[in-house]
Design a protein around this motif. Structure first.
Motif, PDB file in Angstrom:
ATOM      1  N   LEU A  16       1.880  -6.267   0.061  1.00 18.36           N
ATOM      2  CA  LEU A  16       3.195  -5.693  -0.205  1.00 18.36           C
ATOM      3  C   LEU A  16       3.112  -4.177  -0.373  1.00 18.36           C
ATOM      4  O   LEU A  16       3.903  -3.429   0.227  1.00 18.36           O
ATOM      5  CB  LEU A  16       3.799  -6.326  -1.464  1.00 18.36           C
ATOM      6  CG  LEU A  16       5.165  -5.813  -1.889  1.00 18.36           C
ATOM      7  CD1 LEU A  16       6.228  -6.348  -0.930  1.00 18.36           C
ATOM      8  CD2 LEU A  16       5.463  -6.229  -3.311  1.00 18.36           C
ATOM      9  N   ILE A  17       2.153  -3.709  -1.156  1.00 18.91           N
ATOM     10  CA  ILE A  17       2.002  -2.271  -1.371  1.00 18.91           C
ATOM     11  C   ILE A  17       1.628  -1.573  -0.074  1.00 18.91           C
ATOM     12  O   ILE A  17       2.109  -0.474   0.208  1.00 18.91           O
ATOM     13  CB  ILE A  17       0.961  -2.003  -2.470  1.00 18.91           C
ATOM     14  CG1 ILE A  17       1.452  -2.555  -3.811  1.00 18.91           C
ATOM     15  CG2 ILE A  17       0.685  -0.513  -2.604  1.00 18.91           C
ATOM     16  CD1 ILE A  17       0.389  -2.581  -4.887  1.00 18.91           C
ATOM     17  N   ASN A  19       2.568  -2.322   2.846  1.00 18.74           N
ATOM     18  CA  ASN A  19       3.747  -2.194   3.698  1.00 18.74           C
ATOM     19  C   ASN A  19       4.646  -1.039   3.289  1.00 18.74           C
ATOM     20  O   ASN A  19       5.363  -0.498   4.119  1.00 18.74           O
ATOM     21  CB  ASN A  19       4.547  -3.499   3.695  1.00 18.74           C
ATOM     22  CG  ASN A  19       3.883  -4.574   4.521  1.00 18.74           C
ATOM     23  OD1 ASN A  19       3.189  -4.288   5.475  1.00 18.74           O
ATOM     24  ND2 ASN A  19       4.081  -5.814   4.128  1.00 18.74           N
ATOM     25  N   PHE A  20       4.623  -0.675   2.003  1.00 12.82           N
ATOM     26  CA  PHE A  20       5.525   0.369   1.519  1.00 12.82           C
ATOM     27  C   PHE A  20       4.854   1.720   1.313  1.00 12.82           C
ATOM     28  O   PHE A  20       5.516   2.749   1.376  1.00 12.82           O
ATOM     29  CB  PHE A  20       6.179  -0.066   0.198  1.00 12.82           C
ATOM     30  CG  PHE A  20       7.167  -1.170   0.374  1.00 12.82           C
ATOM     31  CD1 PHE A  20       8.380  -0.938   0.996  1.00 12.82           C
ATOM     32  CD2 PHE A  20       6.882  -2.454  -0.058  1.00 12.82           C
ATOM     33  CE1 PHE A  20       9.297  -1.960   1.177  1.00 12.82           C
ATOM     34  CE2 PHE A  20       7.789  -3.485   0.116  1.00 12.82           C
ATOM     35  CZ  PHE A  20       9.002  -3.232   0.738  1.00 12.82           C
ATOM     36  N   LEU A  21       3.568   1.735   1.060  1.00 12.69           N
ATOM     37  CA  LEU A  21       2.859   2.973   0.772  1.00 12.69           C
ATOM     38  C   LEU A  21       2.142   3.462   2.023  1.00 12.69           C
ATOM     39  O   LEU A  21       1.257   2.782   2.544  1.00 12.69           O
ATOM     40  CB  LEU A  21       1.859   2.745  -0.364  1.00 12.69           C
ATOM     41  CG  LEU A  21       1.148   3.951  -0.939  1.00 12.69           C
ATOM     42  CD1 LEU A  21       2.155   4.914  -1.564  1.00 12.69           C
ATOM     43  CD2 LEU A  21       0.139   3.516  -1.976  1.00 12.69           C
ATOM     44  N   THR A  22       2.540   4.632   2.497  1.00 12.99           N
ATOM     45  CA  THR A  22       1.856   5.191   3.666  1.00 12.99           C
ATOM     46  C   THR A  22       0.452   5.615   3.253  1.00 12.99           C
ATOM     47  O   THR A  22       0.241   6.113   2.159  1.00 12.99           O
ATOM     48  CB  THR A  22       2.624   6.399   4.227  1.00 12.99           C
ATOM     49  OG1 THR A  22       2.747   7.380   3.203  1.00 12.99           O
ATOM     50  CG2 THR A  22       3.995   5.998   4.712  1.00 12.99           C
ATOM     51  N   THR A  91      -4.032   8.813  -2.483  1.00 13.19           N
ATOM     52  CA  THR A  91      -3.407   7.556  -2.091  1.00 13.19           C
ATOM     53  C   THR A  91      -4.056   6.395  -2.830  1.00 13.19           C
ATOM     54  O   THR A  91      -3.366   5.467  -3.284  1.00 13.19           O
ATOM     55  CB  THR A  91      -3.517   7.354  -0.572  1.00 13.19           C
ATOM     56  OG1 THR A  91      -2.979   8.497   0.097  1.00 13.19           O
ATOM     57  CG2 THR A  91      -2.769   6.119  -0.121  1.00 13.19           C
TER      58      THR A  91
END
Length: 114
Positions: A16-17, A19-22, A91
């Protein structure tokens, strides 16, 4: 059974992360499961050693250096697991903070908190 549930929750959160965190790349759910296993093992064996070695710095920074140790654990995981990549230290730091918060919330909802 608790360990299996925790691994699956962590794997789902990693996916999930990602998918949202570039800057975070996970190839598949299978890779996310492997990431969850490797993170668990690194947190079990390597993290205590790093915490003891960096105790003076952790004390001086009032515990904030533990966030750096978590980021280092994430970067170690990227070197071990193929199909999982984190682009930079910052990141990895953000990823580890978000993962920790979401794990706490999820385990509290499921009633599986420590």
């Amino acid at each position: 059974m608790k360990i299996l549930l925790r691994l699956l929750v962590t794997a789902a959160l990693v996916l999930l992360i990602a998918n949202f965190l570039t800057g975070v790349h996970v190839a598949s759910f299978g890779t996310a499961v492997i990431v969850a296993i490797v993170l668990g093992l690194l947190n079990l064996f390597i993290k205590p050693i790093l915490v003891i070695l960096t105790l003076p710095v952790t004390f001086i920074t009032l515990g904030l250096f533990l966030l750096v140790i978590n980021a280092i654990i994430i970067l170690l995981c990227t070197n071990i697991v193929g199909g999982f990549a984190v682009d930079s230290f910052w990141t990895a730091l953000l990823f580890s903070v978000i993962l920790s918060i979401l794990q706490s919330i999820t385990y509290k909802i499921l009633g599986d908190d420590k």
